[in-house]
Design an enzyme around this catalytic site. Structure first.
Site, short mmCIF file in Angstrom:
data_model
loop_
_atom_site.label_atom_id
_atom_site.label_comp_id
_atom_site.label_asym_id
_atom_site.label_seq_id
_atom_site.Cartn_x
_atom_site.Cartn_y
_atom_site.Cartn_z
CG LEU A 158 -2.03 -0.96 1.29
CD1 LEU A 158 -2.68 -0.94 2.66
CD2 LEU A 158 -3.05 -0.64 0.22
N GLY A 213 8.38 2.01 7.53
CA GLY A 213 8.52 0.73 6.85
C GLY A 213 7.39 0.55 5.87
NE ARG A 214 9.80 -2.46 1.31
CZ ARG A 214 9.67 -2.32 -0.02
NH1 ARG A 214 8.55 -2.67 -0.61
NH2 ARG A 214 10.65 -1.83 -0.73
CB VAL A 215 1.68 0.00 4.86
CG1 VAL A 215 0.34 -0.39 5.44
CG2 VAL A 215 2.40 0.96 5.78
CG ASP A 243 4.12 11.81 13.00
OD1 ASP A 243 4.31 13.00 12.68
OD2 ASP A 243 4.58 10.85 12.36
#
Ligand code: NAG
Ligand code: NAG
Ligand code: NAG
Ligand code: NAG
Ligand code: NAG
Ligand code: NAG
Ligand code: NAG
Ligand code: NAG
Length: 691
Positions: free
Chosen positions: A363, A369-371, A485
């Site tokens: 996604l 990191g990666r989703v 955030d």
């Protein structure tokens, strides 16, 4: 039908009518064993249900309900002047049975029920949420001219009003902060032991409120339904109500909801002057609805319930699986993790869900990191799986504990964290899947730019939703959660385009009322509050600062920090401030809206953005105030030009101009240094550039 039978029926009906309506207050008492057919003055959400429950709020958020006995009650001794200091108020006593139901998917509710005696029966000016439907501004709090006596069953921990916790009973005089408060519960007559009660448990409970006109003693007693009245009251205070209760007074209930959907019910009620309140007949009470069948939300429930049960079953199943395949697939687990059991999701399931983390399921790639998108086996729930690398085990226990806590957050504007899985050097966080992706793609046409322009009403809803989610994190949950955030790319849109706050990777949890701890500087440039770099402390007010930048971003459609062709950076807050100073705020509104927006709302949002972005934390509003401004319950205070001007210039000096680059650049240096020294947590915390 024969004549006698008819007469019998008529008599019976008449008798029933009398039994229900009880006696008038003229003889100083009334009794409602259930409210079917009762003549009460109802305002707001309050309604009497067909089965005789007095429903004060119906699950709609940010609302209130009022129910008053329709006639005034005479509580003063005849002949006593209203302002005299002699003990002019008679003894009285009231008892009622209540129940509070929260939505099936949440174990929190708010704000509570208040039994109130007031000079009139029309409290419709009262605000919902923490004002409990009683008051309409903080200005009037504590003012003797309110003439208000109240007993609150308060289910939200509100620091502003010095609440002890989110489950207490209080005696209030003309104010929202209690004169006396105690944790909900009762003293057992036999053992003398104190037993806790949970107000929002959905179980019916009985309350007794007694005032002695001679000793001026006020007792409040609470007990589970069916328990004999405990001898020892929960709360006892002395306060002469002579100056509080007016000649003509009305008695009734006030209730309000905040950001959490909650149903407040009263099942029975009695009242007596110069005598004990008539005993409530327990055999005649209407049934308290069950948590799972609270009708009004049936549509959401119909969808949410199966999901919740499926997830539950899935969790239990995964627990069993986990025990059997502890170290298979490189899964990593330590003994202390047992307490977080249900939050752990087996790696095998995640492999299956994401088809071995295939690229086509990717996604996005974020600072963390990666989703990946995935569909959990068995439950077929769509999820987003985030892979975060970690190197050392140091701090991991605290981190997982926080993950587990965050997994218990339940709010419709917060992305649900379903669980986690830990590998030797990687952590996988599993979230609800948000089909419409992140908000920044809509605002800035990121990556393709084929997303439609969001209309103003949609943007305003998004802003209000995120405000409500943040209020929940800051004030309404069992702990204070500082997100750290807040930014458009962390706001995700679900299938119905509702905004949900996501990515709690940096979130910090504190107990209410504790000192904030120093942490490493983390966040995103353009959203970082100036004091964060100075003190290293993240507080709810640093979130408010970022939320201010977010408001400006959503309304203007611009990034919080932009770079021109010469490489100079410009802060959005300065640009909007300049528009405000020159009285041209409408020119700051996103031109892509094509002029189709409510300019009052847009200008208010921009001003609120400036207010939240104030460099001095003490000048920023709390999220509770922010929601009240956005809902139009409170007028926005005027910005002060001189103060803001100097402060904003100060801010921009210390941040983004080419000359003053030490400002924010040094944040980066500081945090990089601390990141590398912080091991795994450092790895997990990042400082993305906001680009
Ligand atoms: C309800 O009570 C008020 C005050 O006693 C009275 O004026 C009114 O007529 C009553 N209404 C009904 C429908 O009985
Ligand atoms: C009560 O009010 C009256 C008139 O308003 C005043 O004359 C009197 O002094 C007051 N009494 C007290 C005890 O304050
Ligand atoms: C109650 O008060 C509100 C204003 O506070 C007013 O608009 C409303 O008409 C009042 N209702 C009644 C029945 O007096
Ligand atoms: C607050 O309520 C009082 C009456 O309860 C009313 O006189 C006043 O105008 C209200 N103020 C606002 C700001 O609504
Ligand atoms: C009323 O409550 C507010 C908020 O807690 C407090 O600041 C104020 O002192 C109270 N007023 C009185 C008269 O007790
Ligand atoms: C309050 O409770 C105490 C202790 O049970 C009792 O002695 C006292 O009479 C009570 N007062 C009232 C007003 O009920
Ligand atoms: C208070 O009410 C009583 C009757 O309910 C009445 O006799 C008395 O005159 C009233 N007093 C004032 C000051 O209105
Ligand atoms: C709650 O009551 C209000 C007013 O009666 C109504 O508009 C609203 O639709 C109700 N909400 C639910 C969830 O039943």
């Amino acid at each position: 039908m024969s004549g006698t039978k008819c007469m019998y029926l008529c008599l019976r009906l008449l008798f029933l009518q009398l039994a229900v309506a009880g006696a008038g207050a003229d003889d100083g008492q009334f009794l409602y064993n259930g409210f079917a057919g009762a003549n009460l003055t109802l305002y707001g959400m309050a309604k009497i249900t067909p089965d005789g429950l007095l429903k004060l709020t119906n699950g709609t958020v940010q609302e209130k309900g009022h129910a008053f006995y329709p006639a005034p009650v005479s509580l003063r001794r005849v002949g006593a002047a209203p302002n005299s200091s002699e003990k002019a108020v008679r003894s009285f006593s009231s008892s009622f049975v209540f129940g509070i139901l929260t939505a099936a998917t949440q174990d929190l509710g708010g704000h509570g029920i208040v039994l109130v005696i007031a000079p009139n029966a029309n409290l419709s000016a009262g605000l919902p949420s923490n004002y409990m439907g009683l008051f309409n501004s903080t200005g009037s709090l504590g003012n003797p001219s309110n003439h208000m006596f109240a007993v609150e069953l308060d289910t939200i921990h509100n620091l502003e009003f010095k609440d002890m916790n989110n489950n207490h009973v209080g005696i209030n005089i003309n104010n929202l902060s209690s004169k006396e408060q105690e944790e909900a519960g009762y003293y057992d007559d036999k053992s003398g032991q104190f037993h806790d009660l949970t107000l929002i448990s959905g179980n019916a409970m009985q309350v007794w409120v007694d005032y002695d006109g001679d000793t001026t003693e006020i007792n409040v007693t609470l007990a589970p339904l069916g328990t004999k009245r405990p001898t020892r009251p929960l709360l006892s205070a002395r306060h002469d109500l002579s100056t509080v209760i007016t000649n003509q007074s009305y008695i009734g209930f006030s209730s309000s909801t905040g950001t959490l959907s909650t149903h407040h019910y009263v099942l029975a009620w009695s009242f007596g002057v110069d005598r004990a309140a008539p005993a409530i007949d327990m055999s005649k009470l209407p049934k308290m609805p069950r948590k799972t069948s609270s009708g009004s939300q049936s549509k959401t429930m119909a969808i949410a319930l199966p999901i919740v049960s499926v997830v539950l079953v899935f969790f239990i199943a995964s627990c069993v699986l986990l025990v059997r395949r502890r170290y298979k697939y490189g899964e990593f687990r330590e003994d202390w993790e047992i307490e977080f059991g249900p939050q752990r999701i087996p790696y095998k399931d995640l492999i299956q869900a994401t088809e071995r983390f295939k690229n086509k399921n990717l996604l996005g790639v974020g600072g963390f990191g990666r989703v990946y998108k995935g569909v959990l086996p068995k439950s077929h729930l769509e999820v987003a799986v985030k892979r975060v690398s970690h190197e050392s085990r140091q701090g991991m226990k605290e981190f997982i504990a926080e993950v587990a806590s965050i997994g218990r957050l339940r709010h419709r504007n917060v992305v649900q964290l379903l669980g986690y899985c830990r590998l030797r050097d990687e952590l996988l966080l599993v979230y609800d899947y948000m089909p419409n992706g992140s908000l920044d793609k809509y605002l800035h046409g990121h990556g393709g730019g084929d997303k439609p322009v969001l209309s103003w009403p949609r943007r305003f809803l998004i802003v209000k939703g995120i405000a409500s989610g943040l209020l929940y994190l800051h004030e309404e949950w069992e702990q204070v959660v500082v997100h750290r955030d807040i930014k458009a790319s962390n706001v995700l849109l679900d299938g119905e385009m509702n905004a949900r706050l996501g990515d709690f990777g940096l979130a910090k949890l504190y107990d209410h009322g504790t000192e904030l701890q120093t942490t490493i500087v983390a966040g995103t440039l353009g959203y970082l509050a100036p004091e964060t770099a100075r003190t290293g402390k993240a507080s709810p007010l640093t979130d408010v600062f970022a939320f201010g930048a977010f408001l400006l971003e959503v309304t203007t459609g611009r990034r919080t920090m932009e770079h021109d062709t010469q490489g100079n950076s410009h802060m959005l807050v300065d640009r909007v401030f300049e528009h405000w100073r020159t009285n041209s705020l409408v020119n700051a509104v996103d031109p892509r809206l094509g002029g189709e927006y409510n300019s009052d709302e847009a200008c208010m949002t921009l001003k609120l953005g400036l207010l939240c972005s104030h460099p001095l934390p003490s000048m920023r509003p709390s999220m509770r105030q922010v929601t009240q401004y956005l809902d139009g319950h409170l007028p926005l205070p005027e910005l002060m030009p001189s103060l803001h001007h100097t402060s904003f210039s100060m801010l921009s000096m210390s941040s983004a101009t080419t000359q003053g680059q030490e400002g924010l650049d040094s944040y980066v240096v500081v945090s990089k240094a601390s990141l590398s020294s912080m091991g795994s947590i450092g790895e997990l915390s990042n400082l993305s550039s906001g680009r």
